[in-house]
Structures are given as C-alpha cells and as structure tokens.
Design a protein around this motif. Structure first.
Motif, PDB file in Angstrom:
ATOM      1  N   ASP A 189       7.867 108.953  57.172  1.00  0.00           N
ATOM      2  CA  ASP A 189       6.531 109.539  56.977  1.00  0.00           C
ATOM      3  C   ASP A 189       6.223 109.717  55.493  1.00  0.00           C
ATOM      4  O   ASP A 189       5.090 109.512  55.050  1.00  0.00           O
ATOM      5  CB  ASP A 189       6.409 110.874  57.712  1.00  0.00           C
ATOM      6  N   ALA A 190       7.234 110.078  54.703  1.00  0.00           N
ATOM      7  CA  ALA A 190       7.036 110.247  53.256  1.00  0.00           C
ATOM      8  C   ALA A 190       6.705 108.914  52.593  1.00  0.00           C
ATOM      9  O   ALA A 190       5.865 108.842  51.691  1.00  0.00           O
ATOM     10  CB  ALA A 190       8.287 110.852  52.623  1.00  0.00           C
ATOM     11  N   ASP A 191       7.331 107.843  53.067  1.00  0.00           N
ATOM     12  CA  ASP A 191       7.155 106.506  52.485  1.00  0.00           C
ATOM     13  C   ASP A 191       5.757 105.959  52.758  1.00  0.00           C
ATOM     14  O   ASP A 191       5.210 105.202  51.962  1.00  0.00           O
ATOM     15  CB  ASP A 191       8.225 105.569  53.064  1.00  0.00           C
ATOM     16  N   ILE A 192       5.168 106.369  53.871  1.00  0.00           N
ATOM     17  CA  ILE A 192       3.877 105.818  54.296  1.00  0.00           C
ATOM     18  C   ILE A 192       2.764 106.881  54.230  1.00  0.00           C
ATOM     19  O   ILE A 192       1.664 106.689  54.717  1.00  0.00           O
ATOM     20  CB  ILE A 192       4.043 105.197  55.718  1.00  0.00           C
ATOM     21  N   PHE A 193       3.082 107.988  53.604  1.00  0.00           N
ATOM     22  CA  PHE A 193       2.196 109.159  53.488  1.00  0.00           C
ATOM     23  C   PHE A 193       0.783 108.773  53.027  1.00  0.00           C
ATOM     24  O   PHE A 193      -0.210 109.324  53.498  1.00  0.00           O
ATOM     25  CB  PHE A 193       2.825 110.120  52.464  1.00  0.00           C
ATOM     26  N   HIS A 194       0.708 107.807  52.094  1.00  0.00           N
ATOM     27  CA  HIS A 194      -0.583 107.443  51.479  1.00  0.00           C
ATOM     28  C   HIS A 194      -1.611 106.929  52.478  1.00  0.00           C
ATOM     29  O   HIS A 194      -2.811 106.971  52.186  1.00  0.00           O
ATOM     30  CB  HIS A 194      -0.381 106.413  50.362  1.00  0.00           C
ATOM     31  N   ILE A 195      -1.180 106.467  53.643  1.00  0.00           N
ATOM     32  CA  ILE A 195      -2.183 105.963  54.596  1.00  0.00           C
ATOM     33  C   ILE A 195      -2.979 107.111  55.221  1.00  0.00           C
ATOM     34  O   ILE A 195      -3.950 106.876  55.925  1.00  0.00           O
ATOM     35  CB  ILE A 195      -1.574 105.067  55.703  1.00  0.00           C
ATOM     36  N   SER A 196      -2.564 108.348  54.924  1.00  0.00           N
ATOM     37  CA  SER A 196      -3.265 109.510  55.487  1.00  0.00           C
ATOM     38  C   SER A 196      -4.251 110.130  54.504  1.00  0.00           C
ATOM     39  O   SER A 196      -4.884 111.128  54.816  1.00  0.00           O
ATOM     40  CB  SER A 196      -2.245 110.579  55.898  1.00  0.00           C
ATOM     41  N   ASN A 197      -4.377 109.543  53.304  1.00  0.00           N
ATOM     42  CA  ASN A 197      -5.303 110.137  52.331  1.00  0.00           C
ATOM     43  C   ASN A 197      -6.089 109.065  51.576  1.00  0.00           C
ATOM     44  O   ASN A 197      -5.962 107.867  51.866  1.00  0.00           O
ATOM     45  CB  ASN A 197      -4.552 111.080  51.367  1.00  0.00           C
ATOM     46  N   SER A 198      -6.870 109.491  50.596  1.00  0.00           N
ATOM     47  CA  SER A 198      -7.748 108.558  49.883  1.00  0.00           C
ATOM     48  C   SER A 198      -6.973 107.585  48.993  1.00  0.00           C
ATOM     49  O   SER A 198      -7.506 106.562  48.581  1.00  0.00           O
ATOM     50  CB  SER A 198      -8.765 109.335  49.041  1.00  0.00           C
ATOM     51  N   HIS A 199      -5.703 107.881  48.692  1.00  0.00           N
ATOM     52  CA  HIS A 199      -4.877 106.958  47.902  1.00  0.00           C
ATOM     53  C   HIS A 199      -4.717 105.611  48.606  1.00  0.00           C
ATOM     54  O   HIS A 199      -4.444 104.598  47.965  1.00  0.00           O
ATOM     55  CB  HIS A 199      -3.462 107.526  47.687  1.00  0.00           C
ATOM     56  N   PHE A 200      -4.888 105.620  49.907  1.00  0.00           N
ATOM     57  CA  PHE A 200      -4.680 104.410  50.705  1.00  0.00           C
ATOM     58  C   PHE A 200      -5.457 103.228  50.147  1.00  0.00           C
ATOM     59  O   PHE A 200      -4.921 102.122  50.027  1.00  0.00           O
ATOM     60  CB  PHE A 200      -5.085 104.676  52.168  1.00  0.00           C
ATOM     61  N   PHE A 201      -6.703 103.449  49.772  1.00  0.00           N
ATOM     62  CA  PHE A 201      -7.557 102.331  49.364  1.00  0.00           C
ATOM     63  C   PHE A 201      -7.142 101.759  48.008  1.00  0.00           C
ATOM     64  O   PHE A 201      -7.249 100.554  47.779  1.00  0.00           O
ATOM     65  CB  PHE A 201      -9.030 102.754  49.405  1.00  0.00           C
ATOM     66  N   TYR A 202      -6.614 102.596  47.136  1.00  0.00           N
ATOM     67  CA  TYR A 202      -6.086 102.130  45.851  1.00  0.00           C
ATOM     68  C   TYR A 202      -4.730 101.452  46.056  1.00  0.00           C
ATOM     69  O   TYR A 202      -4.479 100.367  45.529  1.00  0.00           O
ATOM     70  CB  TYR A 202      -5.962 103.324  44.898  1.00  0.00           C
TER      71      TYR A 202
END
Length: 196
Positions: free
Chosen positions: A119-132
């Motif tokens: 979950d820590a490794d893929i955490f970014h898919i849950s926030n706005s960082h995902f698009f960057y």
C-alpha cells in the motif's frame, strides 16, 4: 540501523543508473519510506515491525541499479548482503525480503507486513500525485522498456490498472480507496474527450 540503511540506499539510488530513472528513483523511495511511516503510525504498528518495513521500503527498488526486469530479486540480494554485514538476524532479513517480494506487479503480499509495504508503494494512486507520477512512469517505460503508447492507450491502461488494483490493509481499503475512486472518475472524464 535505519540511518545506515537510509545512507546506503540513498547513495546507491543516486550514484547508479537509478539516478536517471524518471519514476523509480530516490524521490520515489523517499516517498514510500514516508508512506510507511504514515501507515505505521495510523495503524499503530509496533516499533520492531515498523523497522522491518522501513528497511524494506529503503531497499525495495535498489535492484534497479542492476536490472530493470526482475529488479525485486536484485533488491532482495542487495538488502540481504547489507543486513548480513550489519549482523542482522535471519528472521528480520526474511521479513524484509518477504515485503520486497510482495511489491512485484501484480502485488501478492502473503503477510500483514507485506500488505503495508504494498500500500505504501502504490499510495500515490490515492491522491493528486497520481497524475504527475504516471507521466514519469510513462516516460520511464518509453526509455527503458521501449514501451511507446498513444495518449488514449495510456489513459486506458491507467484506468484498467486503477480498477484492477486493490489496497491490502484496512487503512488502504477504508481511506486510500476513496482517493483512488476519485482518480478513476478523473481518468474516465479524460477518456470522454476521446469519444467526442
């Protein structure tokens, strides 16, 4: 021990070919380490298990210094070599390697600790960082995997990934999933422009 692990991994990630990777670089590793700290605090994980997870987070992508495909096995080898030199016991090393192994895509954690690192490794898919972050990953795949796709194909790939992905921890399922669902809606909105 965390200080020496952090120093060793930071040096490796910034002085090897990892430094040139747009996505899997020291910045990503530092984010995963921060995510582990955040999840361990939120989930009230004890000090020993937090240490296992932090060590695994620091080492989990160091294998990119040797190979792109199958880097997790190299990461485990690098971690094992370092930890043995530090006189760390086998049980601790086995737990670290189990966590690193679980980050292979598709993620298949077999322990509660491994679920946290996933979950820590893929955490970014849950926030706005995902698009960057997905722009960086796309660039990395183009350069290092010779994987060039159109914008439409890329958005479809991302939507498929988001829909197939499942957070593993209770925190991930309860909290992070909400942000992921918002990102699914955003990607679906982007895809609507292609239907016009």
């Amino acid at each position: 021990m965390i200080k020496s692990v952090a120093a060793y991994c930071t040096d490796l990630l910034t002085s090897s070919k990892c430094a040139a990777l747009p996505f899997h670089n020291v910045q990503h590793t530092k984010e995963v380490v921060q995510n582990v700290k955040y999840l361990c605090a939120a989930m009230d994980i004890n000090e020993h298990n937090t240490e296992v997870l932090l060590v695994a987070a620091w080492f989990h992508d160091t294998g990119f210094s040797k190979t792109y495909k199958g880097h997790e096995d190299e990461s485990k080898s690098i971690a094992t070599h370092f930890l043995k030199k530090e006189k760390v016991d086998k049980d601790f090393i086995d737990k670290v390697n189990n966590c690193i192994d679980a980050t292979k895509m598709p993620q298949c954690p077999t322990t509660a600790l491994a679920e946290v690192l996933c979950d820590a490794d893929i955490f970014h898919i849950s926030n706005s960082h995902f698009f960057y972050r997905k722009l960086l990953l796309r660039r990395e795949w183009e350069v290092y995997c010779d994987n060039k796709v159109t914008d439409l194909e890329w958005h479809k790939l991302n939507l498929e990934f988001l829909k197939k992905h499942h957070f593993r921890t209770d925190y991930g399922k309860d909290i992070l999933e909400q942000g992921k669902q918002e990102n699914i809606l955003k990607v679906e909105q982007i895809l609507r422009y292609y239907d016009c």
